[in-house]
Each structure stands twice: as C-alpha cells, then as structure tokens.
Enzyme design. Structure first.
Site, PDB file in Angstrom:
ATOM      1  N   VAL A  13       0.835  -1.200   0.000  1.00 47.30           N
ATOM      2  CA  VAL A  13       0.000   0.000   0.000  1.00 47.30           C
ATOM      3  C   VAL A  13       0.867   1.245   0.000  1.00 47.30           C
ATOM      4  CG1 VAL A  13      -1.705   1.319   1.308  1.00 47.30           C
ATOM      5  CG2 VAL A  13      -1.952  -1.155   1.081  1.00 47.30           C
ATOM      6  N   CYS A 127     -11.171  -1.745   3.574  1.00 49.61           N
ATOM      7  CA  CYS A 127     -11.284  -1.785   2.106  1.00 49.61           C
ATOM      8  C   CYS A 127     -12.656  -2.273   1.639  1.00 49.61           C
ATOM      9  CB  CYS A 127     -10.184  -2.663   1.516  1.00 49.61           C
ATOM     10  SG  CYS A 127      -9.962  -4.247   2.344  1.00 49.61           S
ATOM     11  N   HIS A 240     -11.244  -6.829  -4.548  1.00 51.75           N
ATOM     12  CA  HIS A 240     -12.371  -7.360  -3.789  1.00 51.75           C
ATOM     13  C   HIS A 240     -13.645  -7.236  -4.614  1.00 51.75           C
ATOM     14  CE1 HIS A 240      -9.723  -7.695  -0.519  1.00 51.75           C
ATOM     15  NE2 HIS A 240     -10.200  -6.785   0.307  1.00 51.75           N
ATOM     16  N   ASN A 313      -8.528  -3.418  -4.026  1.00 54.51           N
ATOM     17  CA  ASN A 313      -8.475  -3.200  -2.582  1.00 54.51           C
ATOM     18  C   ASN A 313      -7.218  -2.486  -2.121  1.00 54.51           C
ATOM     19  OD1 ASN A 313      -7.564  -6.003  -3.416  1.00 54.51           O
ATOM     20  ND2 ASN A 313      -6.656  -5.918  -1.383  1.00 54.51           N
TER      21      ASN A 313
END
Length: 336
Positions: A13, A127, A240, A313
C-alpha cells in the site's frame, strides 16, 4: 503542506501511496519515507530519485505537516501520537482509530465534510467498507436505504504481502500433489473459499463483518440501516468483489438506478450482460474507481435491488482513498 511523511513506505500500500502522490502531483516541499527497523535503510525510487527509508521514531516527525500511514494496528497505536504531538495531521489506514468518537472516518466521495472535524487524526475505512459505501452513497441520497445484505469475495492481498505469497505456495503444492500447511489463512486458499475473515465476534459474525456494519453507520451517520455481511476470502490476488442487496425507503426503477450509478463520483458502471461486460477483478486491478454491474431490481419488491461491485483493494480500498483524503485536507487548509 510543506513536509509530508509516508509511513509503511516499503509495503504494497505504501508503494501505491507514493505512486498516487506522483500521479496526482501532490504539493509538498519535503518528503520523508518511514518504516520499521526491518525496512529502514531500504532504497526506494520516487520521482526519479533514490531515497532512503528512515527509521520510524518520534524524532522522525519533527517538522512534518502531514503523514499518510499504512501499518498494522499496533504500530499505528504507538507512532500516531508521536506525529500528532509534533503538530502533524495523520491520515491513517489502520483500524486502530477508526471507531474513536473524535476521529473522522472518511471516504472523500461520501463524507469529505467530516475532514474538518479532525483533531490530528483522520481514519480511512476498511477496504470492503469503502467500495460498498462509495456505491451506496448515490442510492442513499436519492431514495434512502433501510437494509443492506452484502457478501464479499476478498482477494488475498487484503491479508498483506504474505497473502499472495501463500496463494502461490498453495497453488504450487496443489499442482505437485503435495500437502500444504497454511500459515496466513486458516485453510489452504488455492482452489478454495474460506468463509471467515477476522476473528469470531458476537452471534457468529466475524470482526471483518462487524467492521462493515459499524464503519458504514459511522460514515453515513445513520445507525438505522440494517446491515448483514458475510465476508469470504477467495483465491484472487488483487481486487475485492461484493454482491450487494439493498432495500430502499422509496421505490426505485431499473433505469433510474443505472443513471444514479453512471453519474456517481468514483463509480464506473460496467453493465452489459448481452456482451458479457461486467466488473471482474482482473479488469479492475490498477484502477482507482469502484466498478458496478449486474444491476437488477428485485422481481418481487419494488423497493429492493442488487448489484455486483468490484474495486482494487490496494487502491481505492487503501492507498488511493488515503491520498484523496490528503488532497481534500490540503484544499480545506488552502481555503482557510
């Protein structure tokens, strides 16, 4: 913001945060990259310049105005006060501060007004919550929402860098007819679905499922919405997916729904069943939007409909949302 720091800069991330900052030409004069002792000293290329990751410590936040952080909860609990005490505003990706009453929980397309309430910390949601609420917001504003039933199909990257590694190991073991002992997930993930994400909570629900309930209520500032979530880990690397059933306060037509999604900030409608066009993780990976398709009004209830929702995500579910919060924060400061 004169000086900014990215905490967790070497993680999946954190690297996307840096990519988003560059892509969006985020304004700053000085950039610090911070990480734990395990990653401190690593080199990261950003803006064509090789930068050294510094050790996360209280002194590292001296003179820092803005922090964007993606760390485990226990790390956030320790370092965020260091930064706030030294005058920085922290946009935090962890779950540690999300439900604190004095910490705004923000999705810019949904409740950017909450940013101004911060006392040094702004939290970014889970998320799975983020993509759902981005998609629900235009519906909530137009016809109200009574109830949501959501089933998630969550990628292994949601478990951190070790998630994709374990999927690859699990796949290799299956292909070689070998026994595989998982360590990240409770069961082998290759060719499998695991209907538990997080620890057991009340009445058979998991922590991930309860996060979706509590966070949605906080973001929309409406505890009256009945939310029933089931969260499932699936053998997908990134992206996702969610199947969402919504009961509305007022009737809503099929064409009206599609128009609401088509014009909603941060939403891309991909819904052409005849040509087999709908959102899928592979097609949404690397993109910042929330993708919606398979929109259907309930055949037996004019106040209910369902839709399929997919988002990266690591981006809108994490890095992109945090950078968007930072952008709105900078814009608010500039207006003062």
């Amino acid at each position: 913001m004169r000086s900014i720091a990215v905490v967790g800069a070497t993680g999946a991330v954190g690297r996307i945060v840096l990519e988003e900052l560059a892509k969006r030409s985020f304004p700053y004069e000085e950039l610090k990259l911070l990480a734990s002792a395990r990653s401190a000293g690593q080199k990261v290329i950003y803006g064509g310049i090789e930068r050294t990751v510094e050790l996360l410590s209280p002194q590292a936040f001296e003179g820092v105005d803005l922090v964007i952080a993606s760390t485990p909860d226990e790390v956030a609990a320790e370092f965020v006060p260091w930064a706030v005490d030294r005058g920085a505003v922290v946009v935090d990706e962890s779950a540690y501060f999300r439900m604190k009453p004095d910490v705004p929980l923000v999705i810019p397309e949904v409740n950017s007004h909450a940013i101004s309430r911060h006392r040094g910390i702004i939290a970014s949601p889970n998320c799975s919550t983020t993509q759902m609420v981005v998609a629900l917001k235009p519906i909530y504003d137009a016809v109200g929402i009574r109830r949501v039933v959501v089933s998630t199909y969550q990628a292994v990257s949601g478990a951190g860098a070790s998630g994709p590694q374990e999927l690859e190991q699990s796949l290799a073991a299956c292909q070689n007819n070998q026994t595989f002992q998982p360590s990240v997930f409770a069961h082998p993930i290759a060719f499998n679905l695991i209907p538990q994400i997080g620890s057991e909570k009340r009445d058979g629900f998991t922590s991930e499922e309860m996060k979706m309930v509590a966070e949605t209520h906080k973001i929309l500032e409406d505890d009256s919405i009945a939310i029933h979530a089931t969260c499932v880990r699936v053998p997908v690397m990134v992206g996702h997916s969610e199947m969402i059933y919504v009961e509305t306060r007022d009737p809503v037509g099929f064409n009206d729904l599609r128009e609401l999604f088509r014009h909603a900030p941060g939403v891309t409608l991909v819904d052409n069943l005849q040509d087999k066009e709908y959102p899928m993780p592979l097609g949404c990976q690397g993109k910042d939007d929330v993708f919606v398709g398979r929109v259907r009004v309930d055949l037996f209830n004019p106040r209910a409909f369902s839709f399929w929702c997919v988002s990266d995500n690591l981006r809108k579910g994490a890095a992109t949302n945090a950078v968007q919060i930072a952008e709105r924060l900078v814009a608010q400061v500039a207006r003062v």
